[in-house]
Write a protein that holds these residues in place. Sequence first.
Motif, short mmCIF file in Angstrom:
data_model
loop_
_atom_site.label_atom_id
_atom_site.label_comp_id
_atom_site.label_asym_id
_atom_site.label_seq_id
_atom_site.Cartn_x
_atom_site.Cartn_y
_atom_site.Cartn_z
N GLY A 180 -24.31 -9.72 -37.96
CA GLY A 180 -23.15 -10.44 -37.44
C GLY A 180 -22.48 -9.68 -36.32
O GLY A 180 -22.93 -9.69 -35.17
N VAL A 181 -21.39 -8.99 -36.65
CA VAL A 181 -20.58 -8.32 -35.63
C VAL A 181 -21.34 -7.22 -34.90
O VAL A 181 -21.14 -7.02 -33.70
CB VAL A 181 -19.28 -7.76 -36.24
CG1 VAL A 181 -18.62 -6.77 -35.31
CG2 VAL A 181 -18.31 -8.90 -36.52
N GLU A 182 -22.20 -6.50 -35.59
CA GLU A 182 -22.93 -5.43 -34.90
C GLU A 182 -23.71 -5.99 -33.71
O GLU A 182 -23.67 -5.43 -32.60
CB GLU A 182 -23.89 -4.72 -35.85
CG GLU A 182 -24.62 -3.58 -35.15
CD GLU A 182 -25.58 -2.84 -36.06
OE1 GLU A 182 -26.06 -1.77 -35.64
OE2 GLU A 182 -25.87 -3.33 -37.16
N LYS A 183 -24.39 -7.11 -33.92
CA LYS A 183 -25.15 -7.71 -32.82
C LYS A 183 -24.23 -8.35 -31.79
O LYS A 183 -24.51 -8.32 -30.59
CB LYS A 183 -26.14 -8.72 -33.38
CG LYS A 183 -27.32 -8.06 -34.09
CD LYS A 183 -28.33 -9.07 -34.59
CE LYS A 183 -29.61 -8.37 -35.04
NZ LYS A 183 -29.43 -7.31 -36.02
N LEU A 184 -23.12 -8.92 -32.24
CA LEU A 184 -22.16 -9.51 -31.30
C LEU A 184 -21.59 -8.44 -30.37
O LEU A 184 -21.54 -8.63 -29.15
CB LEU A 184 -21.02 -10.19 -32.05
CG LEU A 184 -19.84 -10.69 -31.19
CD1 LEU A 184 -20.28 -11.80 -30.26
CD2 LEU A 184 -18.68 -11.13 -32.07
N ALA A 185 -21.15 -7.32 -30.93
CA ALA A 185 -20.47 -6.28 -30.14
C ALA A 185 -21.35 -5.69 -29.05
O ALA A 185 -20.84 -5.17 -28.05
CB ALA A 185 -19.97 -5.18 -31.07
N HIS A 186 -22.67 -5.77 -29.23
CA HIS A 186 -23.59 -5.21 -28.24
C HIS A 186 -24.29 -6.29 -27.42
O HIS A 186 -25.29 -6.02 -26.75
CB HIS A 186 -24.64 -4.35 -28.95
CG HIS A 186 -24.08 -3.12 -29.59
ND1 HIS A 186 -23.59 -3.11 -30.88
CD2 HIS A 186 -23.89 -1.86 -29.12
CE1 HIS A 186 -23.15 -1.89 -31.18
NE2 HIS A 186 -23.32 -1.12 -30.13
N SER A 187 -23.74 -7.51 -27.43
CA SER A 187 -24.38 -8.64 -26.75
C SER A 187 -23.76 -8.93 -25.39
O SER A 187 -22.62 -8.55 -25.10
CB SER A 187 -24.30 -9.89 -27.63
OG SER A 187 -22.95 -10.36 -27.70
N ASP A 188 -24.51 -9.66 -24.56
CA ASP A 188 -23.99 -10.12 -23.27
C ASP A 188 -22.88 -11.16 -23.48
O ASP A 188 -21.97 -11.27 -22.66
CB ASP A 188 -25.12 -10.73 -22.44
CG ASP A 188 -26.11 -9.67 -21.95
OD1 ASP A 188 -25.72 -8.50 -21.84
OD2 ASP A 188 -27.28 -10.03 -21.70
N VAL A 189 -22.98 -11.90 -24.57
CA VAL A 189 -21.94 -12.88 -24.89
C VAL A 189 -20.60 -12.18 -25.03
O VAL A 189 -19.58 -12.62 -24.48
CB VAL A 189 -22.27 -13.65 -26.20
CG1 VAL A 189 -21.10 -14.53 -26.61
CG2 VAL A 189 -23.52 -14.48 -26.01
N PHE A 190 -20.60 -11.07 -25.76
CA PHE A 190 -19.35 -10.35 -25.97
C PHE A 190 -18.83 -9.74 -24.67
O PHE A 190 -17.62 -9.75 -24.42
CB PHE A 190 -19.55 -9.26 -27.03
CG PHE A 190 -18.28 -8.59 -27.45
CD1 PHE A 190 -17.31 -9.27 -28.17
CD2 PHE A 190 -18.03 -7.26 -27.11
CE1 PHE A 190 -16.13 -8.66 -28.54
CE2 PHE A 190 -16.86 -6.63 -27.49
CZ PHE A 190 -15.90 -7.34 -28.21
N LYS A 191 -19.72 -9.22 -23.86
CA LYS A 191 -19.31 -8.66 -22.58
C LYS A 191 -18.61 -9.71 -21.72
O LYS A 191 -17.62 -9.43 -21.05
CB LYS A 191 -20.51 -8.09 -21.83
CG LYS A 191 -21.09 -6.83 -22.46
CD LYS A 191 -22.32 -6.34 -21.70
CE LYS A 191 -22.93 -5.11 -22.37
NZ LYS A 191 -24.18 -4.68 -21.68
#
Length: 455
Positions: A180-191
């Motif tokens: 969940g959040v681990e992958k979100l925080a390192h994603s282009d979406v989050f950037k």
Amino acid sequence: MEKLCNLNHLLLLFSLLVFPVLINSKTTPTQDEQQSEIITRFQEYLRINTAQPFPDYEKSTQFILTQANSLSLESQVIEFVKAKPLVILKWPGSDPSLPSILLNSHTDVVPSEHSKWVHPPLGAHIDEQGNIFARGSQDMKCVGMQYLEAIRKLKSSGFHPKRSLYLSFVPDEEIGGHDGVEKLAHSDVFKSMNVDIVVDEGLASPNENYRLFYAERTTWWLVIKSTGAPGHGAKLYDNSALENLFTSIEIIRRFRASQFDLVKAGLKGEGDVISVNMVSLKAGTPSPTGFVMNLQPSEAEAGFDIRVPPTANAESLEKRIAEEWAPASRNMSFEVEQFKEKGTNVDYLGRPLITATDSSNPWWTLLEEAIKKANGKVGKPEIFPASTDVYYFRQVGLPAIGFSPMANTPILLHDHNEFLNQAEYLKGIDVYMSIIKAYTSYIPPGRENLQRDEL
């Protein structure tokens, strides 16, 4: 005829004056009706079974999207891992050049022992005192719904944010947050979201002060194994597997007591010490009827849940484990699972995973002021005693604050009979209204002058 005309005029005037009142009285809910609808939506969310290990993410996702649609919020569903949807909602701000705000919550909950509850954990039953009993009522479906209800009330009041506000509803926090959040925080979406500050979950407070968390303890799962020669159940001899293990357990118990004494004496908070709790014990030679009673086993092991604050010396703890708790000289070995990726206390730049609580961090000051404006009281800043998804946001260098508006409430996360009083829930919505207004309206010093020049 003239009297008839006058009568018609009176009837027309009466209809113009009275009918709108009747219509408005039917279309505008009273305060009690509005609160009843708010509680009903909360109950609906609580009744969705998102307990691990088989959470119904499909149903919770549809529920959240329905709420987003009713509020005209932008929405997207992302699956970094199949069947583990992550929902992101957006309330666009009037100034897209300003970094955004993120309010995070997780949709999964821990399982329940149904027979140990006074009311069914998925029933969202409300007792005579107004307590809402349900798994997730504190951890943390309450917070996710309070975000949405705060937005609903702000929109009704005509408020428009300057900064964009994001809400994230994420899976799997209760099992580490890796998908969940681990992958979100390192994603282009989050950037692309350009987040400046993250607010995530906190804990209930038994007193009148809300609790604010600026850091959290990392999780170490320690398994100690001991070996020794098997022997007759009647024989006394040194260095048996169980004797060696019990020696380690006693050493660990004394360390635990020394840390706990600091908390009991009020010298340190729960999150400031290293906590150690034995959670498993495995030994014995199985037999068809249980265990072989006249045989001392050749192997034994114990598992411990250890929580380490960012202020602790991790190298010193590792040395203690190797030399005192599980020394090879006593035929001991050990394994430490630190959530692997969640095993470090520094961010990607090597800085401690601690969010500032002084004037250097305007978000902390704004949060305290917003809570006080909503007639709330704030306690001393704390280190969160467990671990949450907020770890991953701090790991990428963002300030993040843990907060759940639950005062005068027993701490019941993961416990039997978890509940939250409906009056406290409703008050929390007003607190989030105040926070959202303060955060989305904030313009850093110097930026105000720049905006005036642009105008």
